[in-house]
Design an enzyme around this catalytic site. Structure first.
Site, PDB file in Angstrom:
ATOM      1  N   LYS A  92     -43.745  53.975 -49.884  1.00  0.00           N
ATOM      2  CA  LYS A  92     -44.907  54.012 -50.195  1.00  0.00           C
ATOM      3  C   LYS A  92     -45.968  53.394 -50.657  1.00  0.00           C
ATOM      4  O   LYS A  92     -47.731  53.802 -50.776  1.00  0.00           O
ATOM      5  CB  LYS A  92     -44.880  55.510 -51.383  1.00  0.00           C
ATOM      6  CG  LYS A  92     -43.466  56.249 -51.704  1.00  0.00           C
ATOM      7  CD  LYS A  92     -43.263  56.402 -50.405  1.00  0.00           C
ATOM      8  CE  LYS A  92     -44.151  57.106 -49.610  1.00  0.00           C
ATOM      9  NZ  LYS A  92     -43.525  57.970 -48.773  1.00  0.00           N
ATOM     10  N   THR A 111     -45.445  51.330 -45.488  1.00  0.00           N
ATOM     11  CA  THR A 111     -44.403  50.501 -43.987  1.00  0.00           C
ATOM     12  C   THR A 111     -44.757  51.646 -43.201  1.00  0.00           C
ATOM     13  O   THR A 111     -44.497  51.099 -42.130  1.00  0.00           O
ATOM     14  CB  THR A 111     -43.219  51.528 -44.839  1.00  0.00           C
ATOM     15  OG1 THR A 111     -43.109  51.712 -46.449  1.00  0.00           O
ATOM     16  CG2 THR A 111     -41.742  51.214 -43.956  1.00  0.00           C
ATOM     17  N   THR A 112     -44.897  53.322 -43.134  1.00  0.00           N
ATOM     18  CA  THR A 112     -44.507  53.834 -41.576  1.00  0.00           C
ATOM     19  C   THR A 112     -45.800  53.954 -41.249  1.00  0.00           C
ATOM     20  O   THR A 112     -46.218  53.371 -39.891  1.00  0.00           O
ATOM     21  CB  THR A 112     -44.877  55.272 -42.230  1.00  0.00           C
ATOM     22  OG1 THR A 112     -43.926  55.442 -42.893  1.00  0.00           O
ATOM     23  CG2 THR A 112     -44.694  56.570 -40.744  1.00  0.00           C
ATOM     24  N   TRP A 113     -47.223  53.010 -41.710  1.00  0.00           N
ATOM     25  CA  TRP A 113     -48.594  53.021 -40.586  1.00  0.00           C
ATOM     26  C   TRP A 113     -48.135  51.600 -39.846  1.00  0.00           C
ATOM     27  O   TRP A 113     -48.373  51.502 -39.108  1.00  0.00           O
ATOM     28  CB  TRP A 113     -49.565  52.866 -41.592  1.00  0.00           C
ATOM     29  CG  TRP A 113     -50.898  52.883 -41.401  1.00  0.00           C
ATOM     30  CD1 TRP A 113     -51.360  52.823 -39.999  1.00  0.00           C
ATOM     31  CD2 TRP A 113     -51.791  52.367 -42.060  1.00  0.00           C
ATOM     32  NE1 TRP A 113     -52.640  52.489 -39.815  1.00  0.00           N
ATOM     33  CE2 TRP A 113     -53.370  52.503 -41.659  1.00  0.00           C
ATOM     34  CE3 TRP A 113     -52.410  51.924 -43.597  1.00  0.00           C
ATOM     35  CZ2 TRP A 113     -54.770  51.836 -41.585  1.00  0.00           C
ATOM     36  CZ3 TRP A 113     -54.252  52.014 -43.957  1.00  0.00           C
ATOM     37  CH2 TRP A 113     -54.503  51.636 -42.891  1.00  0.00           C
ATOM     38  N   HIS A 163     -36.904  47.432 -47.075  1.00  0.00           N
ATOM     39  CA  HIS A 163     -37.884  47.454 -49.040  1.00  0.00           C
ATOM     40  C   HIS A 163     -37.396  46.016 -50.279  1.00  0.00           C
ATOM     41  O   HIS A 163     -37.354  46.419 -50.614  1.00  0.00           O
ATOM     42  CB  HIS A 163     -37.748  48.828 -49.426  1.00  0.00           C
ATOM     43  CG  HIS A 163     -37.692  49.867 -48.970  1.00  0.00           C
ATOM     44  ND1 HIS A 163     -39.351  50.059 -48.339  1.00  0.00           N
ATOM     45  CD2 HIS A 163     -38.122  51.404 -48.354  1.00  0.00           C
ATOM     46  CE1 HIS A 163     -39.659  50.894 -47.164  1.00  0.00           C
ATOM     47  NE2 HIS A 163     -38.485  51.885 -47.597  1.00  0.00           N
ATOM     48  N   ARG A 219     -49.889  47.685 -52.089  1.00  0.00           N
ATOM     49  CA  ARG A 219     -51.043  49.149 -52.842  1.00  0.00           C
ATOM     50  C   ARG A 219     -51.066  48.901 -53.875  1.00  0.00           C
ATOM     51  O   ARG A 219     -50.195  48.780 -54.956  1.00  0.00           O
ATOM     52  CB  ARG A 219     -50.702  49.858 -52.206  1.00  0.00           C
ATOM     53  CG  ARG A 219     -51.377  50.817 -51.801  1.00  0.00           C
ATOM     54  CD  ARG A 219     -50.280  52.538 -50.992  1.00  0.00           C
ATOM     55  NE  ARG A 219     -51.640  53.301 -50.828  1.00  0.00           N
ATOM     56  CZ  ARG A 219     -51.277  54.704 -50.375  1.00  0.00           C
ATOM     57  NH1 ARG A 219     -49.996  55.175 -49.817  1.00  0.00           N
ATOM     58  NH2 ARG A 219     -52.000  55.735 -50.771  1.00  0.00           N
ATOM     59  N   SER A 225     -48.109  58.475 -55.061  1.00  0.00           N
ATOM     60  CA  SER A 225     -47.158  58.584 -53.829  1.00  0.00           C
ATOM     61  C   SER A 225     -45.933  59.235 -53.340  1.00  0.00           C
ATOM     62  O   SER A 225     -45.465  59.783 -52.864  1.00  0.00           O
ATOM     63  CB  SER A 225     -48.373  57.366 -52.024  1.00  0.00           C
ATOM     64  OG  SER A 225     -47.191  57.812 -51.055  1.00  0.00           O
ATOM     65  N   TYR A 281     -53.157  47.785 -48.732  1.00  0.00           N
ATOM     66  CA  TYR A 281     -53.215  48.943 -47.471  1.00  0.00           C
ATOM     67  C   TYR A 281     -54.378  49.311 -47.310  1.00  0.00           C
ATOM     68  O   TYR A 281     -55.188  49.699 -46.575  1.00  0.00           O
ATOM     69  CB  TYR A 281     -52.717  49.933 -48.618  1.00  0.00           C
ATOM     70  CG  TYR A 281     -52.772  50.832 -47.850  1.00  0.00           C
ATOM     71  CD1 TYR A 281     -51.515  52.504 -46.993  1.00  0.00           C
ATOM     72  CD2 TYR A 281     -53.430  52.545 -48.570  1.00  0.00           C
ATOM     73  CE1 TYR A 281     -51.916  52.926 -46.865  1.00  0.00           C
ATOM     74  CE2 TYR A 281     -53.936  53.455 -48.563  1.00  0.00           C
ATOM     75  CZ  TYR A 281     -53.287  54.093 -47.206  1.00  0.00           C
ATOM     76  OH  TYR A 281     -53.001  55.440 -47.060  1.00  0.00           O
ATOM     77  N   GLY A 336     -53.414  59.692 -46.759  1.00  0.00           N
ATOM     78  CA  GLY A 336     -53.297  58.441 -46.476  1.00  0.00           C
ATOM     79  C   GLY A 336     -55.013  58.228 -46.211  1.00  0.00           C
ATOM     80  O   GLY A 336     -55.313  57.106 -46.227  1.00  0.00           O
TER      81      GLY A 336
END
Ligand code: A3P
Length: 326
Positions: A67, A70-72, A131, A156, A164, A222, A294
């Site tokens: 959270k 990671t995806t971004w 992770h 972050r 998140s 982040y 986001g």
């Protein structure tokens, strides 16, 4: 919350007979291994990585606490490294979730599973994410003077990480389980009892390694990525060995990558609204859950003053020394 159990896994029970356990955020409990909290499956995955994974000097690892973005970052690294292979109008990220393009290392679990062969046959550079805390990585992945593989780590504000994560797991939580309150999540998070936690210890581990080997470990935040995406992506390109040429910059390639990977763009794609990502045979997640708000600072809408104070205190106690305050 902590008691002692016998790990039941037949292979690892002997090595880890009496690990402390803590309450999990879903139905499972977490086990504490070398100071970090993992699910029992996560511990098995770690053992697999320790025993079977052979890094290549060209590997690019994305490391993160869940959270933190990671995806971004997966999308940004994938788009940066592969920018000469794909056009922006028919880019793989338009029809596949970033997790499909940039797999988790421990998703390749079983030696006889065809996916293990896929890992071996992956083109260079392999993009793999984890992770796992730095201290738990196998020796073969630990950076030293002669290593050339690269890590990108993202962190972050812990207040946003908590909010998140609580939102994410509340969505994934089986309906038959009682609701999981933010207060309970907060307490566990503060005690460090969350997957791959304590969060602060994970950040510190990568921070220390990146200060020692800045050429191998890039430490990203982040909040900086939100504020200055173009500057961070340029730095990312350089660090990964794929620097943007002046011509590319003039053509707006960096802007194109940032736009392609933006929350607005990715979260509105059909694949990310309607499809499902399969982490493993029994772990499926709707892609839409990887995209919530986001934004920076949603904690202001969710946490009480007391919660904010306690989290800030832990952060300043643990991260003040290295100058990592948020
Ligand atoms: P929020 O829950 O605060 O919205 P991870 O990818 O490590 O699981 O992190 C998920 C968090 O990153 C979620 O935060 C999610 O909304 C946010 N996120 C996902 N894609 C993003 C993007 N392209 N830009 C900015 N934030 C993004």
């Amino acid at each position: 919350d902590i008691d002692l159990i016998q790990t039941t896994d037949e292979n690892h029970g002997e090595i880890f007979p009496n690990l402390p356990t803590g309450k999990g955020w879903m139905s499972e409990h977490l086990v504490q291994y070398q100071g970090f909290w993992l699910s029992p499956k996560g511990l098995n995955n770690l053992m697999w990585i320790q025993h079977h994974f052979k890094p290549r000097p060209s590997d690019i690892f994305l490391a993160s606490f869940p959270k933190t973005g990671t995806t971004w970052l997966k999308a940004l690294v994938f788009a940066t490294v592969n920018r000469t292979r794909y056009g922006f109008s028919d880019h793989p990220l338009l029809t596949a979730n970033p997790h499909d393009c940039f797999p988790f290392l421990d998703a390749y679990l079983h030696e006889n599973d065809p996916s293990f062969l896929e890992l071996d046959a992956s083109p260079t550079p392999r993009l793999l994410s984890t992770h796992l805390p730095y201290a738990l990585l196998p020796d073969s992945m630990i950076v030293n003077r002669s290593s050339s593989c690269r890590f990108v780590y993202i962190y972050r504000d812990p207040k946003d990480v908590l909010v998140s994560k609580w939102n994410f797991l509340s969505k994934l939580r089986p309906k038959e389980l009682p609701p999981f309150s933010l207060e309970e999540a907060f307490e566990l998070f503060c005690q460090g009892i969350s997957h791959y936690g304590p969060y602060w210890d994970q950040v510190l581990g990568y921070w220390k390694a990146s200060s020692e080997f800045p050429e191998n470990i890039l430490f990203l935040k982040y909040e900086d990525l939100k504020e200055q995406p173009l500057a961070v992506v340029k730095r990312l390109g350089e660090f990964l060995g794929y620097p943007f040429s002046l011509e590319e910059e003039n053509k707006g390639v960096v802007e194109d990558i940032v736009k392609l990977c933006s929350f607005e763009n990715l979260s509105n794609l059909e694949v990310n609204r309607k499809s499902v990502h399969k982490f493993s045979r029994d772990s499926l997640v709707d892609n839409r859950h990887f995209f919530r708000k986001g934004i920076v600072g949603d904690w202001k809408n969710c946490l009480t003053d007391e919660m904010i104070k306690r989290l800030n205190q832990i952060t300043s106690d643990k991260l003040f020394g290295p100058g990592l305050l948020f």
